[in-house]
Design a protein around this motif. Structure first.
Motif, PDB file in Angstrom:
ATOM      1  N   ASP A 237       0.869  -1.190   0.000  1.00 14.98           N
ATOM      2  CA  ASP A 237       0.000   0.000   0.000  1.00 14.98           C
ATOM      3  C   ASP A 237       0.896   1.227   0.000  1.00 14.98           C
ATOM      4  O   ASP A 237       1.837   1.325   0.789  1.00 14.98           O
ATOM      5  N   ARG A 238       0.565   2.155  -0.904  1.00 15.55           N
ATOM      6  CA  ARG A 238       1.344   3.386  -0.955  1.00 15.55           C
ATOM      7  C   ARG A 238       0.685   4.489  -0.129  1.00 15.55           C
ATOM      8  O   ARG A 238       1.300   5.041   0.786  1.00 15.55           O
ATOM      9  N   LEU A 239      -0.570   4.818  -0.437  1.00  9.05           N
ATOM     10  CA  LEU A 239      -1.243   5.923   0.248  1.00  9.05           C
ATOM     11  C   LEU A 239      -2.715   5.596   0.475  1.00  9.05           C
ATOM     12  O   LEU A 239      -3.328   4.844  -0.280  1.00  9.05           O
ATOM     13  N   GLU A 240      -3.249   6.184   1.538  1.00 12.34           N
ATOM     14  CA  GLU A 240      -4.684   6.183   1.833  1.00 12.34           C
ATOM     15  C   GLU A 240      -5.216   4.765   1.993  1.00 12.34           C
ATOM     16  O   GLU A 240      -4.644   3.969   2.719  1.00 12.34           O
ATOM     17  N   ASP A 241      -6.357   4.430   1.328  1.00 12.98           N
ATOM     18  CA  ASP A 241      -7.008   3.138   1.548  1.00 12.98           C
ATOM     19  C   ASP A 241      -6.051   1.972   1.304  1.00 12.98           C
ATOM     20  O   ASP A 241      -5.260   1.988   0.362  1.00 12.98           O
ATOM     21  N   ALA A 242      -6.188   0.943   2.168  1.00 12.60           N
ATOM     22  CA  ALA A 242      -5.396  -0.276   2.018  1.00 12.60           C
ATOM     23  C   ALA A 242      -6.311  -1.479   2.241  1.00 12.60           C
ATOM     24  O   ALA A 242      -7.015  -1.555   3.257  1.00 12.60           O
ATOM     25  N   SER A 243      -6.314  -2.400   1.296  1.00 11.56           N
ATOM     26  CA  SER A 243      -7.116  -3.620   1.446  1.00 11.56           C
ATOM     27  C   SER A 243      -6.545  -4.721   0.566  1.00 11.56           C
ATOM     28  O   SER A 243      -5.943  -4.465  -0.475  1.00 11.56           O
ATOM     29  N   ILE A 244      -6.737  -5.970   0.994  1.00  6.38           N
ATOM     30  CA  ILE A 244      -6.299  -7.143   0.241  1.00  6.38           C
ATOM     31  C   ILE A 244      -7.199  -8.317   0.612  1.00  6.38           C
ATOM     32  O   ILE A 244      -7.442  -8.570   1.802  1.00  6.38           O
ATOM     33  N   LYS A 245      -7.726  -9.007  -0.395  1.00  8.55           N
ATOM     34  CA  LYS A 245      -8.600 -10.163  -0.184  1.00  8.55           C
ATOM     35  C   LYS A 245      -8.208 -11.231  -1.192  1.00  8.55           C
ATOM     36  O   LYS A 245      -7.917 -10.938  -2.358  1.00  8.55           O
ATOM     37  N   LEU A 246      -8.232 -12.499  -0.751  1.00 13.48           N
ATOM     38  CA  LEU A 246      -7.838 -13.609  -1.621  1.00 13.48           C
ATOM     39  C   LEU A 246      -8.986 -14.622  -1.726  1.00 13.48           C
ATOM     40  O   LEU A 246      -9.385 -15.221  -0.729  1.00 13.48           O
ATOM     41  N   TYR A 247      -9.478 -14.795  -2.968  1.00 13.14           N
ATOM     42  CA  TYR A 247     -10.611 -15.695  -3.243  1.00 13.14           C
ATOM     43  C   TYR A 247     -10.148 -16.880  -4.102  1.00 13.14           C
ATOM     44  O   TYR A 247      -9.117 -16.821  -4.773  1.00 13.14           O
ATOM     45  N   TRP A 248     -10.983 -17.940  -4.096  1.00 15.23           N
ATOM     46  CA  TRP A 248     -10.828 -19.019  -5.065  1.00 15.23           C
ATOM     47  C   TRP A 248     -12.198 -19.546  -5.456  1.00 15.23           C
ATOM     48  O   TRP A 248     -13.183 -19.352  -4.751  1.00 15.23           O
ATOM     49  N   GLU A 249     -12.236 -20.205  -6.631  1.00 13.62           N
ATOM     50  CA  GLU A 249     -13.448 -20.882  -7.079  1.00 13.62           C
ATOM     51  C   GLU A 249     -13.047 -21.922  -8.121  1.00 13.62           C
ATOM     52  O   GLU A 249     -11.961 -21.869  -8.700  1.00 13.62           O
ATOM     53  N   SER A 250     -13.970 -22.901  -8.334  1.00 11.28           N
ATOM     54  CA  SER A 250     -13.765 -23.946  -9.341  1.00 11.28           C
ATOM     55  C   SER A 250     -15.130 -24.332  -9.884  1.00 11.28           C
ATOM     56  O   SER A 250     -16.166 -23.847  -9.384  1.00 11.28           O
ATOM     57  N   PRO A 251     -15.193 -25.206 -10.913  1.00 10.58           N
ATOM     58  CA  PRO A 251     -16.503 -25.596 -11.438  1.00 10.58           C
ATOM     59  C   PRO A 251     -17.441 -26.187 -10.390  1.00 10.58           C
ATOM     60  O   PRO A 251     -18.662 -26.115 -10.546  1.00 10.58           O
ATOM     61  N   SER A 252     -16.884 -26.776  -9.322  1.00 16.62           N
ATOM     62  CA  SER A 252     -17.731 -27.379  -8.284  1.00 16.62           C
ATOM     63  C   SER A 252     -17.782 -26.559  -7.009  1.00 16.62           C
ATOM     64  O   SER A 252     -18.370 -26.989  -6.019  1.00 16.62           O
ATOM     65  N   GLN A 253     -17.178 -25.405  -7.018  1.00 14.32           N
ATOM     66  CA  GLN A 253     -17.105 -24.600  -5.794  1.00 14.32           C
ATOM     67  C   GLN A 253     -17.374 -23.137  -6.122  1.00 14.32           C
ATOM     68  O   GLN A 253     -16.784 -22.569  -7.030  1.00 14.32           O
ATOM     69  N   THR A 254     -18.285 -22.551  -5.381  1.00 11.63           N
ATOM     70  CA  THR A 254     -18.594 -21.135  -5.598  1.00 11.63           C
ATOM     71  C   THR A 254     -17.454 -20.266  -5.076  1.00 11.63           C
ATOM     72  O   THR A 254     -16.651 -20.695  -4.247  1.00 11.63           O
ATOM     73  N   LYS A 255     -17.411 -19.052  -5.572  1.00  5.22           N
ATOM     74  CA  LYS A 255     -16.350 -18.127  -5.189  1.00  5.22           C
ATOM     75  C   LYS A 255     -16.449 -17.781  -3.711  1.00  5.22           C
ATOM     76  O   LYS A 255     -17.538 -17.487  -3.196  1.00  5.22           O
TER      77      LYS A 255
END
Length: 266
Positions: A237-255
């Motif tokens: 993060d350089r300035l102001e808002d900072a956020s990070i989220k890590l998702y996964w999905e597959s044909p048999s699994q929703t995001k």
């Protein structure tokens, strides 16, 4: 086998005395370097045909093999010759008979339905990933904080990720292992403000190491169920808002955010 041969310009025909089951023929071009057949079609009396391509021009046989055919004659239609050819034709054609044709029993397959992929039970010992936090935007210097994060699902806004960490100009590296539920192609999405880059099994899946407002970037990789793969996620993060989220999905699994049960420190 008994046979008779007929020749006419551009055609060579072999008539067999009786019906024969054959699975191979050999063609011999004229024995000189000037005359060469470059294209032709072998026509069988059963109505089928095969292309010959160029015949060998060094006196050796050009052999064609095929599934057994029951025929009474073979005919070669010559459709192409070399520019130096003056005489068109074969010096010899040989037909090989299948000594004994034994019918293969026909197996009628039992209709089956496509099975729905079965999820491997999630490991119960997942504990998350190790996070190293740096007071720089390029992961340099000694980490000022090292801790276990049960998932990567952070929205710090204008605040700090933790004690002694800058509210701006900081970076994080998460490492560990991931175990998928299915043997399928997985899509991994990293949503971040600012930059991120993600490796799965030492393969770079997504990389957007630039200043940006929150946006998700995704990449695909094939994984096997209940197999442990190394994972590394880097963020700054350089300035102001900072956020990070890590998702996964597959044909048999929703995001979804990758859960703790599938993340391991080691």
């Amino acid at each position: 086998m008994g046979y008779s041969r007929q020749k006419e310009r551009g055609i060579a025909k072999l008539n067999l005395a009786n019906t024969h089951a054959i699975n191979k023929i050999t063609l011999y071009d004229r024995p000189n370097s000037n005359d060469q057949i470059t294209a032709g079609t072998v026509m069988f009396s059963d109505g089928t045909s095969i292309a010959t391509g160029s015949l060998n021009n060094n006196g050796t046989a050009t052999t064609l093999t095929f599934p057994v055919k029951t025929i009474t004659s073979v005919r070669l239609n010559i459709t192409g010759v070399s520019s130096t050819s003056k005489n068109i034709g074969l010096s010899e054609i040989q037909v090989y008979e299948q000594s004994q044709v034994i019918p293969t029993p026909t197996i009628i397959p039992t209709p089956t339905t496509t099975a729905t992929p079965t999820a491997t039970p999630p490991p119960t010992s997942g504990n998350g990933l190790q996070g190293q936090y740096f007071n720089s935007i390029n992961l340099t210097g000694a980490p000022v904080l090292t801790k276990v994060d049960t998932a990567v699902n952070f929205d710090w806004g204008f605040g700090s990720p933790g004690q002694s960490i800058n509210t701006d100009f900081f970076s994080v590296r998460w490492t560990g292992f991931i175990k998928p539920l299915y043997s399928q192609t997985y899509s991994f999405c990293a949503g971040s403000d600012d930059g991120e880059q993600l490796w799965i099994n030492n393969t770079l899946v997504t990389s957007y190491w630039v200043d940006q407002g929150y946006i998700e970037h995704c990449g695909n990789i094939n994984l096997q169920a209940n197999t442990s793969y190394p994972i590394k996620l880097e963020f700054y993060d350089r300035l102001e808002d900072a956020s990070i989220k890590l998702y996964w999905e597959s044909p048999s699994q929703t995001k979804q955010i990758i859960p703790t049960s599938n993340l391991f420190i080691q």
